[in-house]
Structure formats: structure tokens, C-alpha cells
Design a protein around this motif. Structure first.
Motif, short mmCIF file in Angstrom:
data_model
loop_
_atom_site.label_atom_id
_atom_site.label_comp_id
_atom_site.label_asym_id
_atom_site.label_seq_id
_atom_site.Cartn_x
_atom_site.Cartn_y
_atom_site.Cartn_z
N ASN A 77 0.79 -1.23 0.00
CA ASN A 77 0.00 0.00 0.00
C ASN A 77 0.82 1.27 0.00
OD1 ASN A 77 -2.41 -1.43 -0.04
ND2 ASN A 77 -2.28 -1.77 2.18
N PRO A 81 3.30 1.13 -4.79
CA PRO A 81 2.74 2.12 -5.73
C PRO A 81 3.72 3.24 -6.03
CG PRO A 81 1.51 2.10 -3.64
CD PRO A 81 2.43 0.92 -3.63
N PHE A 138 -8.28 14.61 -8.31
CA PHE A 138 -7.74 14.35 -9.63
C PHE A 138 -7.74 15.56 -10.54
CE2 PHE A 138 -8.28 10.06 -8.24
CZ PHE A 138 -7.12 9.48 -8.71
N LEU A 212 -0.31 6.75 -5.28
CA LEU A 212 -1.35 5.78 -4.95
C LEU A 212 -1.48 4.85 -6.14
CD1 LEU A 212 -4.07 8.36 -3.83
CD2 LEU A 212 -2.75 6.88 -2.30
N TRP A 213 -2.17 3.73 -5.93
CA TRP A 213 -2.38 2.85 -7.08
C TRP A 213 -3.18 3.57 -8.17
CZ3 TRP A 213 0.71 -0.76 -8.18
CH2 TRP A 213 1.30 -1.55 -7.18
N THR A 214 -4.06 4.53 -7.73
CA THR A 214 -4.83 5.26 -8.75
C THR A 214 -3.91 6.15 -9.60
OG1 THR A 214 -5.38 6.72 -6.93
CG2 THR A 214 -7.14 5.31 -7.76
N SER A 215 -2.87 6.74 -8.98
CA SER A 215 -1.96 7.54 -9.80
C SER A 215 -1.20 6.64 -10.78
CB SER A 215 -0.98 8.37 -8.96
OG SER A 215 -0.95 7.98 -7.63
N ALA A 217 -2.39 3.98 -12.11
CA ALA A 217 -3.34 3.69 -13.18
C ALA A 217 -3.48 4.87 -14.13
CB ALA A 217 -4.70 3.33 -12.59
N GLY A 218 -3.32 6.10 -13.60
CA GLY A 218 -3.43 7.28 -14.45
C GLY A 218 -2.26 7.43 -15.42
N PHE A 275 1.43 13.72 -12.39
CA PHE A 275 1.37 13.01 -11.11
C PHE A 275 2.62 13.20 -10.25
CE2 PHE A 275 -1.97 10.86 -13.41
CZ PHE A 275 -2.94 10.74 -12.43
#
Lengths: 357, 273
Positions: A77, A81, A138, A212-215, A217-218, A275
Motif C-alpha cells: 500500500n 505504488p 484528480f 497511490l495505485w490510482t496515480s 493507473a493514471g 502526477f
């Protein structure tokens, strides 16, 4: 006297070039070591074999090593990332630099030249200072990304005449655009209040702290696009070395190659800056370093730069978050402090090659 | 009747108010070496750039193998004709061999270079006497050597048509003649070469036809003996020139008279009369 000159001269023969296979093995080895180190080092030290066990456990492989759940949690976590984001951003920046140096036929070209970084910075600072956030957290990366890509489109359009983009014109338009975008960013910074100013300053220095994992993914789709497209351009970029007209005479569709390289470089850089903020020198230094060790063939230079950029940013980020614990130094400062003198050294060593003497 | 490999039909090129090439028509036949001569600024390089597709003509058209250039892709053109430009600097430290191998690009169809491509690149290095320099880094070579590297690249492209802009300008005597001999050989094998050359005697030794350009116009296009006459050359180049038969070859020999020499006074008197 002549001996003094000779030590400054470039090697005349290619004896110094490393064989591609060896170089790639070395790069992949270094990549592995740096990634394991980055995952293991921090406020909680995790041994390399435990790191490997934690990673393999996820894909269903048990190594028979005890894995404390807390350490698995830190890896999955927090550290992973961040490391993956560093890999993607560093790889994208170095690849973008290599592509742009290829089409500009200039070892000093960098993603900053085509306005991506300054456009993204303008977008990011606007979001911070004007405080609009329709997309929540975002908003900043999305606006920064759009700013960077829009900047490149503007620069490219302005440099075009009769359907052809002049590389020199692009360079000059890019410089003019950077000045303008810098001025607009300056106005916004001037208007900012103290907390905003702090955010602006920290964003400008670059950092992977918010990973983060979302960044991940971005950024992933754009860097993936660069990884998949770059190999298609390698041979054509080699011919660009002879000159744009020569490349055309040898059958290269030069406008398509230029567009392809610029689009890919702008997307990869834009996503990275969005990012992680503007991180200098990776796009400039990594391709240069690879060229010195492996030679200028873009078919090996592009993939090697992609790996080299990842190594460099993961390492720089590791230094950034451990050198002054518990505080974190912005990673852009690390790349600049390491990159600056190193680049100077490279220039002095190769000045004859680029007739800078 | 020999085949026409490349042709210009009434091409004109204008930038601003300057007409650099004015209504030029010429045909390049299979088997011939055609050399363009003329003073600086006569439009030789511009004409070559029009013929190579680097510049689109303001008026008129250029055809390659009977097809207008703008209907051919860069790759289709590159398979038929190779171009050696006047100034061409390499940006990154590639080796001589690597640059020669780049000449094979239009024939690769996206594949890796085959052993045949390597052989052709090596043969081109052999022809330009660059084998000892194969592993040298091109930017470390002298100007004349770099010209030869580019010539090797052009030879490795192995096209029937060659367009050469001052291929001999930076070369020593031996390599000037070697270069022209390659041109001759390619023409004799059924190809065609169009070259810009400043040295009129070199042109006379190898050309089937010489085109004399003056102020953007092709004033003469004929055999060396018919183009290289004292009257024509003195008028176009604005220097006193005498033309004599070559001592050993059936070609004219062009000599420029130094200023103030007695024979110059004689010549100009004769010229005035």
C-alpha cells in the motif's frame, strides 16, 4: 600538448561501446537491485528476500519465508505504488527525451523544449491557486496533463508551414512559449496566498510522495503507449541522424515520424508531470548516458533509455525519502543535484563530438 | 530510343520575388551521365532539389519513371533514386559502416538487415575505399572522408538513378575521379546519373551531356564539346577562358587565363572584336 588534447578527444573507434546483450543484462540487473532496495529501505527495514516473498505471495508462490502482515501491508500500500509510479514516470521521461533528441537531431533536446512541462506547470499552478476542483483530488493531474499536451499542440501548430513542421521553428516557438507560460505561472504564483504558495513551490520541485495505485493507473496507459510505439520509430530515427532531407530521400515518411515521436513524448511527459511534478534532467541525461555506453542506434537506445530512466528515478526517489528522514526532500532536487554536475562532466568529455569546443 | 528515367517539364521555382529556376525542361536517359555546370547561384542545387522531390516546383512537374513525383511516396522514390546532398552533417556518433548500411533502408520492408544488405554496404565501403574506416565514428572523420561515407550510403542504396550535388567538391584528385567512375559505371549498367560539378574538365571527362545553367535557366544542354566553348563559358562565367583540345583525350580542355596576362589582353581584345 597533443596528449592533453587527446585525453579530451572522443574515442575514434567504437571499441568503447558495450555489446547490447551485455548492456541489457546489466540494466535489468541494476533495475532489480534498485527496485528491491527501494521496496526494502525506509522507516521499517525489510530484507530483500522478504520483499521477494511478499511480491511472490500475491501471485500465489510461497517461498517458505515468514511474511509479517504489517510488512506486506507497507509494501503493497505504500512502497510499491510509489516505486511503480517512479518506474513509469522515469521511464516515460527518458523515452520522451530519447525520441525528441532523435527528431531534433540534437543531444541537448529534452521534453521541456516542446512546452509540455511549462504547459503542465501552468495548469497545475492554476488549479492550486484558483482552487477549483470539479474532479476532486484528480483535478490537478488532469488539468496539468491537458495543459502539457495543449502546449505541445500549440507549439507544433505554430511551427508548421505548408504542412511541414520545421524543427528549428519548433525549438524557437517552444522557447517563446516557455517564457509566456512561465510568466503566466508567475502571475498566478504572485496572486497565491501563503499555504497555496507552499503547495506551488513543492509541486514545482517534483515528488512522488502522493503516489497511490490510482496515480499508477493514471500514468500507465500513456507510458505503455510510449513503450509500444517507440520501437516502431527506432530505425527511422537513425536515418534522421543524417538529416531530415536525407531521411526523406531514403524513404522515411518524415512528417509522420515527427508527429508520432512528438505525440508519444508529450503524452508520456505530460502524464508523468501531472502526477509527479516537473522532474528535470532524466529526459536529458539518461539518453545521453545510454548513447555513450551503447552507441547511438535508436533500436537499442530507446528500450535502454526506458529502463535507465526507471532506474534513475527509483534511485533518486529512494535517496529523496531517506537522506533526511523523517523529512522528505523533493525528488526534483535530487535529480537536479546529481544530474547537473554529471551532465557537465558528459559535456566536457564529449565536447569535440558535438563540436562545442 | 533510350528510356527516360527522370524528367523535368517546364519547372519553375520562385521564392518571394526571386526566380531561382526558370522554365527548365530536361530528360535523363538510361545509360547517361548528365552533369550540370554553371556559376554560383545559377540554380544548379535548386534544380537538383526539385528533381529529388525535396522542393515542390512552383510551376511545371517532375516525373520519375514516368510518374509525377507527388504521386509517389518517399519510399517509392527511394527505391528508384538516391540523392547525395552538398552539406550533410551527421548528428550522432554512428560508425562509417552503420551509415553505409542505412542506405539499405528503402529495401528492408521493416525487416532486419540481411547478410546481403551487409554485403552491399561493405561493397560500397570497398568502392569508396573506406574499408579501413568502417569502425570509425563518422563525426571524427575529415570533411572529404565524410563526403565519401555519404557516397557509400548512396551506392549501398543501389538505385538506378543517382542525383549528386557536388559529390567531388571536398575530395582529393584520386577520389574525385573514383567518384565519377562510379557514376560512369552505374550509367553503363543501364542507370543514369545527374550530378552538379564545378570542375569543367572533370565534367568533360565523364559526362555524356553537360547542362549549362545561368540565372536559373538551362542555356545549353549538349555534348561536352558543344557546351564547353570559350565564347559560351567566358560569357556565362564572366572570366576569360580558352578551350583547347585535350592532349590525349577527344574532349575539350578548359583553361582560365589569369588577370593581366598578355594572353588575357589578346583574348579579351579578340572577344571584344
Amino acid at each position: 600538448m597533443s596528449r592533453v588534447f587527446r585525453t579530451f578527444a572522443t574515442p575514434m573507434r567504437v571499441g568503447g561501446r558495450m555489446r547490447p546483450r551485455r548492456a541489457f543484462l546489466l540494466l535489468i540487473g541494476m533495475f532489480g537491485v534498485v527496485v528491491l532496495a527501494a521496496l526494502g529501505i525506509g522507516s521499517v527495514l525489510i530484507a530483500p528476500q522478504v520483499v521477494v516473498a511478499i511480491l511472490l505471495q500475491r501471485v500465489g508462490l510461497e517461498l517458505g519465508i515468514a511474511v509479517p502482515p504489517q510488512e506486506a501491508n507497507i509494501i503493497w500500500n505504500i512502497r510499491l505504488p510509489r516505486v511503480v509510479l517512479a518506474i513509469l514516470v522515469g521511464s516515460g521521461l527518458a523515452l520522451a527525451g530519447a525520441l525528441l533528441q532523435g527528431i531534433f537531431r540534437n543531444p541537448l533536446a529534452a521534453p521541456d523544449l516542446i512546452g509540455v512541462s511549462s504547459g503542465a506547470a501552468l495548469g497545475a499552478v492554476a488549479v492550486i491557486v484558483l482552487g477549483f476542483a470539479p474532479l476532486g483530488l484528480f483535478t490537478l493531474p488532469v488539468v496539468a496533463f491537458l495543459g502539457g499536451v495543449a502546449a505541445t499542440v500549440i507549439v507544433y501548430r505554430l511551427a508548421q508551414r505548408e504542412g511541414r513542421a520545421s524543427i528549428t521553428a519548433m525549438l524557437l516557438v517552444g522557447i517563446a512559449f516557455n517564457v509566456l507560460a512561465g510568466a503566466a505561472t508567475g502571475v498566478l504564483t504572485y496572486l497565491a496566498d501563503d499555504p497555496q504558495l507552499r503547495s506551488v513551490v513543492f509541486w514545482t520541485m517534483g515528488g512522488l510522495g502522493g503516489a497511490l495505485w490510482t496515480s499508477v493507473a493514471g500514468v500507465l496507459p500513456f507510458v505503455l503507449l510510449a513503450w509500444l510505439t517507440a520501437p516502431l520509430l527506432g530505425r527511422a530515427l537513425n536515418l534522421f541522424t543524417l538529416g531530415e532531407t536525407e531521411a526523406h530521400h531514403l524513404g522515411v515518411p518524415i512528417e509522420r515520424v515527427k508527429q508520432g515521436a512528438i505525440v508519444v513524448a508529450a503524452l508520456a511527459t505530460g502524464a508523468g508531470v501531472a502526477f509527479a511534478g516537473p522532474i528535470g534532467f532524466i529526459g536529458l541525461v539518461v539518453p545521453h548516458l545510454i548513447r555513450l555506453t551503447l552507441g547511438p542506434d535508436h533500436r537499442t537506445l530507446l528500450p535502454a533509455a526506458a529502463i535507465g530512466g526507471a532506474i534513475m528515478l527509483v534511485l533518486a526517489d529512494l535517496i529523496a525519502r531517506t537522506i533526511a528522514t523523517p523529512a522528505e526532500v523533493p525528488v526534483g532536487l535530487i535529480t537536479a543535484f546529481a544530474g547537473g554536475p554529471f551532465f557537465l562532466y558528459l559535456i566536457l568529455r564529449t565536447r569535440q563530438l558535438y563540436s562545442l569546443s | 530510343m533510350k528510356a527516360i528515367l527522370l524528367a523535368a517539364h517546364a519547372v519553375r521555382y520562385t521564392t518571394g520575388e526571386h526566380t531561382l529556376v526558370d522554365d527548365v525542361s530536361l530528360e535523363l536517359y538510361a545509360g547517361e551521365v548528365l552533369i550540370l555546370v554553371g556559376p554560383n547561384g545559377a540554380g544548379k542545387t535548386t534544380l537538383l532539389r526539385l528533381l529529388s522531390g525535396e522542393l515542390p516546383p512552383t510551376a511545371g512537374e517532375v516525373t520519375l519513371g514516368g510518374v509525377e513525383l507527388r504521386h509517389l511516396s518517399a519510399l517509392q522514390q527511394a527505391r528508384q533514386r538516391a540523392v547525395l546532398r552538398q552539406q550533410s552533417a551527421i548528428a550522432f556518433p554512428f560508425t562509417t559502416f552503420e551509415v553505409a548500411l542505412m542506405g539499405r533502408y528503402p529495401h528492408l520492408n521493416g525487416q532486419r538487415e540481411s547478410s546481403q544488405d551487409h554485403a552491399l554496404a561493405n561493397a560500397a565501403l570497398e568502392q569508396t575505399e573506406l574499408r579501413p574506416f568502417a569502425e570509425r565514428i563518422v563525426p571524427s572523420l575529415s570533411g572529404g572522408e565524410q563526403t565519401r561515407v555519404n557516397l557509400a550510403r548512396v551506392l549501398a542504396q543501389a538505385t538506378p538513378i543517382l542525383l549528386l550535388d557536388e559529390p567531388t567538391a571536398a575530395l582529393d584528385l584520386r577520389h574525385q575521379h573514383l567518384t565519377m567512375q562510379h557514376a560512369r559505371r552505374i550509367a553503363d549498367a543501364g542507370g543514369a546519373v545527374l550530378a552538379v560539378v564545378h570542375d569543367l574538365n572533370l565534367a568533360a571527362s565523364y559526362a555524356d551531356r553537360i547542362g549549362l545553367l545561368h540565372r536559373g535557366r538551362l542555356v545549353l544542354l549538349d555534348t561536352p564539346a558543344n557546351v564547353l566553348t570559350a565564347a559560351q563559358l567566358s560569357a556565362v562565367y564572366n572570366v576569360p577562358v580558352v578551350v583547347q583540345p585535350h592532349p590525349t583525350l577527344p574532349i575539350p580542355l578548359v583553361l582560365v587565363l589569369p588577370r593581366g596576362s598578355p594572353s588575357e589582353a589578346q583574348e579579351s581584345a579578340a572577344y571584344a572584336a
